[in-house]
Design an enzyme around this catalytic site. Structure first.
Site, mmCIF file in Angstrom:
data_model
loop_
_atom_site.group_PDB
_atom_site.id
_atom_site.type_symbol
_atom_site.label_atom_id
_atom_site.label_comp_id
_atom_site.label_asym_id
_atom_site.label_seq_id
_atom_site.Cartn_x
_atom_site.Cartn_y
_atom_site.Cartn_z
ATOM 1 C CB SER A 1 -0.965 -0.043 1.209
ATOM 2 O OG SER A 1 -1.983 0.901 1.075
ATOM 3 C CG HIS B 1 -5.529 -2.481 -0.269
ATOM 4 N ND1 HIS B 1 -4.755 -2.004 -1.303
ATOM 5 C CD2 HIS B 1 -5.015 -1.931 0.862
ATOM 6 C CE1 HIS B 1 -3.828 -1.197 -0.827
ATOM 7 N NE2 HIS B 1 -3.962 -1.139 0.491
#
Length: 422
Positions: free
Chosen positions: A260, A401
């Site tokens: 991320s 994610h």
């Protein structure tokens, strides 16, 4: 690094006019045609046809562009005058049921009366040989990757949260299959990213960036480093320490992994510090591996308004104006050449633009070709969970994610291939 006050004012003025948040497009049919900067054409129009021309001409240009316009330029005296001290504060030779040595190392840096600390958590397989390692930041403190009660809670967490941190012990262990990594012959090195720059607006004075004689003069400059630049520098500081551990760690086989926002920092760190042997981006999205000019998922307007402390202020001028961006993220990937780089996406993580991450690897391939190395030679994305393992690696997996066992299986396989480990 000094820029005129007028220059900085103009950047901020443009942002005030154009930099309001816009809706994120997550419909591929709405992606408009875009033009990427030519990777192998220098600013003076020279065609780059060899690795030597790339390294001497084009690569320095791109480093300067990314530093000046996106990640920020380093303070001139940073890392040159600071005192460093490394101390072992805990060591368990029987960790993971005797498979590993677990160390906790305090890194202390001081410049005049300013002192900053980072706390490393290290697992190394028990062997007399030097071992390759994966280096990566964690998000919730060293104690969050394992339920081991001996792991110290990272003090920097108090700067960003009032929560009881003891309740987070082991909370992110599913992202850290430490035993699997050890069983495959690799070590693990991690630290809490808040140690380097607490991830909160207004915390620059609490960060490692203060360790410069020029900090007060340039900290508000439109081109000075912010959080992502600091996190990238912090990774290099950890690498400085790891290199001193010559008996246990193979300094020529250090793989850097970031997820991320830390995928963004890992790519930038890998671009500017060629001591990282492999660089891995996991779901890094906008400002990481994803192409900005696609304007898909999170975009520049959104990321700079939600996280104004991540990028240098000069980057704000491209909010809603991506077509004027003089570079794009395929060039960031290319800056890692000829070292192996791996880009990972997730099917349901449209915010990070999986297709844009894949295409960045495709369009970075010509830089690898200059070295006679294979990148990604197709415009067609692979099927989910079917990785590409060339000098540019890529996979898109099922799911959201996150960092999963499948991701780690791919990273271990990729590292074994390029480190030539059976």
């Amino acid at each position: 690094m000094k820029k005129s006050a007028l220059y900085s004012f103009l950047f901020l003025s443009i942002f005030c006019i154009t930099g309001q948040s816009q809706e994120a497009n997550q419909d591929e049919s709405k992606v408009q045609d875009f033009v990427l900067p030519e990777l192998l054409t220098s600013q003076d129009g020279q065609k780059i046809t060899s690795a030597t021309e790339w390294e001497q001409n084009r690569r320095p240009e791109l480093i300067n562009l990314f530093a000046n316009q996106m990640y920020g330029e380093s303070f001139s005296s940073i890392a040159s005058d600071i005192d460093r001290e490394y101390s072992t504060i805990d060591e368990d030779p029987g960790s993971l049921n005797g498979k590993a040595i677990c160390k906790q190392i305090k890194l202390t840096f001081q410049l005049d009366d300013i002192e900053r600390e980072a706390l490393l958590l290290i697992y190394l397989p028990k062997t007399t040989n030097k071992v390759p390692v994966f280096l990566s930041y964690n998000f919730q403190g060293n104690h969050s990757i394992s339920s081991d009660s001996q792991i110290i809670i990272s003090p920097s967490l108090d700067k960003v949260s009032d929560e009881d941190q003891s309740e987070k012990r082991g909370s992110q262990s599913d992202r850290w299959p430490v035993e699997k990594i050890i069983d495959n012959g690799f070590g693990v090195v991690t630290l809490c990213y808040h140690d380097i720059y607490p991830d909160k607006e207004g915390m620059k004075d609490e960060s490692f960036l203060c360790l410069s004689d020029d900090y007060e003069e340039y900290k508000d400059d439109a081109h000075s480093e912010q959080a992502i630049g600091a996190w990238a520098w912090g990774l290099s500081l950890v690498l400085d320490y790891l290199i001193t551990n010559e008996e246990q760690i193979d300094k020529d086989r250090i793989a850097l992994m970031g997820h991320s926002r830390q995928g963004k920092a890992a790519l930038w760190a890998g671009a500017i510090d060629d001591r990282f042997s492999i660089v891995i981006s996991n779901n890094s999205g906008c400002g990481g591996a994803a192409l900005s000019k696609r304007k898909f998922g999170e975009n520049i307007a959104l990321i700079t308004s939600r996280f104004p402390h991540w990028f240098c202020k000069a980057f704000n001028q491209y909010a809603n104006r991506e077509e004027y961006l003089p570079f794009d993220q395929h060039e960031l990937i290319a800056l890692i050449a000829p070292r192996p780089v791996y880009i990972a996406s997730a099917q349901e993580d449209l915010w990070a633009d999986p297709k844009g991450e894949f295409l960045a690897g495709v369009y970075a391939t010509p830089a690898y070709n200059l070295y006679g190395l294979e990148g990604i030679n197709t415009m067609t994305m692979p099927e989910p969970n079917k990785p590409i393992m060339n000098h540019i690696g890529y996979h898109i997996r099922t799911g959201v994610h996150d960092v999963t066992d499948f991701d780690w299986d791919c990273y271990i396989a990729f590292a074994k291939k390029h480190f030539r480990i059976n």
